[in-house]
Each structure stands twice: as C-alpha cells, then as structure tokens.
Write a protein that holds these residues in place. Structure first.
Motif, short mmCIF file in Angstrom:
data_model
loop_
_atom_site.label_atom_id
_atom_site.label_comp_id
_atom_site.label_asym_id
_atom_site.label_seq_id
_atom_site.Cartn_x
_atom_site.Cartn_y
_atom_site.Cartn_z
N GLU A 121 -8.38 -9.06 5.52
CA GLU A 121 -8.24 -7.64 4.98
C GLU A 121 -9.37 -6.76 4.83
OE1 GLU A 121 -6.93 -8.23 0.93
OE2 GLU A 121 -4.85 -8.56 1.52
N GLU A 176 -10.40 4.43 12.43
CA GLU A 176 -9.54 3.27 12.31
C GLU A 176 -9.15 3.04 10.88
OE1 GLU A 176 -10.84 -0.08 14.69
OE2 GLU A 176 -11.10 1.36 16.25
N TRP A 177 -10.32 3.63 9.87
CA TRP A 177 -10.08 3.41 8.65
C TRP A 177 -11.17 4.54 7.91
CZ3 TRP A 177 -14.64 2.03 5.35
CH2 TRP A 177 -15.75 1.65 6.20
N GLY A 233 -0.46 4.25 1.94
CA GLY A 233 -1.01 3.97 3.40
C GLY A 233 -0.31 5.06 4.42
N GLU A 269 0.75 -1.17 -0.08
CA GLU A 269 -0.09 0.13 0.02
C GLU A 269 0.97 1.30 0.00
OE1 GLU A 269 -3.31 0.22 2.66
OE2 GLU A 269 -3.39 -1.77 2.81
N THR A 300 -11.66 -4.16 6.41
CA THR A 300 -11.89 -3.28 7.44
C THR A 300 -12.96 -3.15 8.52
OG1 THR A 300 -12.49 -1.39 6.08
CG2 THR A 300 -9.78 -1.69 6.12
N PHE A 324 -15.02 5.02 11.69
CA PHE A 324 -14.65 5.54 10.49
C PHE A 324 -14.95 7.06 10.68
CE2 PHE A 324 -18.89 4.01 9.37
CZ PHE A 324 -19.28 4.93 8.81
N THR A 332 -1.73 8.54 3.70
CA THR A 332 -3.16 8.55 4.24
C THR A 332 -3.33 8.55 5.93
OG1 THR A 332 -4.02 7.29 2.50
CG2 THR A 332 -5.53 7.51 4.22
N GLN A 333 -2.38 7.93 6.46
CA GLN A 333 -2.54 8.08 8.01
C GLN A 333 -1.80 9.38 8.43
OE1 GLN A 333 0.30 5.06 9.57
NE2 GLN A 333 -0.14 5.73 11.64
N ARG A 391 -4.81 12.04 7.90
CA ARG A 391 -5.47 11.70 9.15
C ARG A 391 -5.24 12.65 10.40
NH1 ARG A 391 -7.18 6.28 7.03
NH2 ARG A 391 -5.57 5.60 8.41
#
Length: 145
Positions: free
Chosen positions: A94, A36-37, A10, A7, A96, A100, A13-14, A17
């Motif tokens: 996988e 968490e997603w 990833g 990813e 999620t 959210f 994106t983290q 956020r």
C-alpha cells in the motif's frame, strides 16, 4: 473473496490531477509532468508567514525539487521503490512509490524572494514569509490628559 481498500475520493483526486495537467498544457507551461501520487499537505497562515508541511516519508531532501515561478510554488520529486518479490511473503503493498508533483498558487501577500524549505523526518516544511507592507502593525494607545 479479495479484500480491497475503499477510497471514496480516489477518482476525484485523479480527475483533479488530470485537469491540472490539461490546464498547465493549455497555458503553455510546457510541463506535462504527471504524478503517480500526491503528498498530503497542510497549509497554515500566521501573522507574518505561510507554513506548508508536506508528508514525504522515504524521500531524501536532495531528491525534492521546490521552485517558484509566476506566483506558483511547485514541489516535485520521486520516491524510489524497494525491490519486493512474492518470495518475500508480501501479500499487499500500500505504500506509494514513484514521482510526485504538487502546485500551489501563492497570494500576492507572499514574498517569493524569502521562501525557505527544510526536510526533517520525512516532513517537508516550506516557509513563505509575507511582504512587510501587508503585515499587521501594532498601534500603541497612550493616555491623554
């Protein structure tokens, strides 16, 4: 050798956020909500409205919270996890689960009083009409003699 999912975005994106959370805390919004997603979202602009589609498979409509405050549209909720044990033969999970949280700044052309939301087959559709004053007007051309 273990197979891992690649990813490339990833960490980005983290980081995004986390920066949004820090910004919200600094602005005094008081919502130190973390996710968490994050659901995937498509936003389309039409002549008279904006339409937002969010993928929320497995989330019941009553578990989705959509709100609008100070020009910011917020979608949040939680996708419950299913109990899985190694005895059932799962080698990889996988999908999620967990909470959210997504926020979107609305343009001044949006009419916050007429926003509607509906969920169908795991896709949340939010319709944000535009204000009447900003919608394009058709001007007819007549023949003159």
């Amino acid at each position: 050798m273990a197979i891992t999912r690649y990813e490339p975005w990833g960490l980005l994106t983290q980081l995004q956020r986390e920066l949004e959370r820090v910004r919200d805390d600094a602005a005094g919004n008081g919502s130190s909500a973390t996710a968490e997603w994050a659901p995937m979202v498509d936003i389309k602009e039409e002549a008279d409205k904006f339409v937002l589609h969010a993928d929320l498979p497995g989330v019941k409509p009553e578990e989705i919270d959509v709100s609008m405050e100070n020009g910011v549209l917020t979608i949040k909720g939680e996708k419950q996890t299913e109990a899985k044990t190694e005895k059932e033969g799962y080698k990889r999970v996988e999908r999620t689960y967990g909470s959210f949280y997504r926020r979107f700044s609305l343009p001044d052309t949006a009419n916050p009083d007429a926003i509607s939301a509906a969920s169908k087959h795991g896709v949340l559709e939010i319709t944000i009409p535009k204000r009447e004053s900003v919608q394009p007007k058709k001007i007819s051309v007549t023949a003159s003699e």
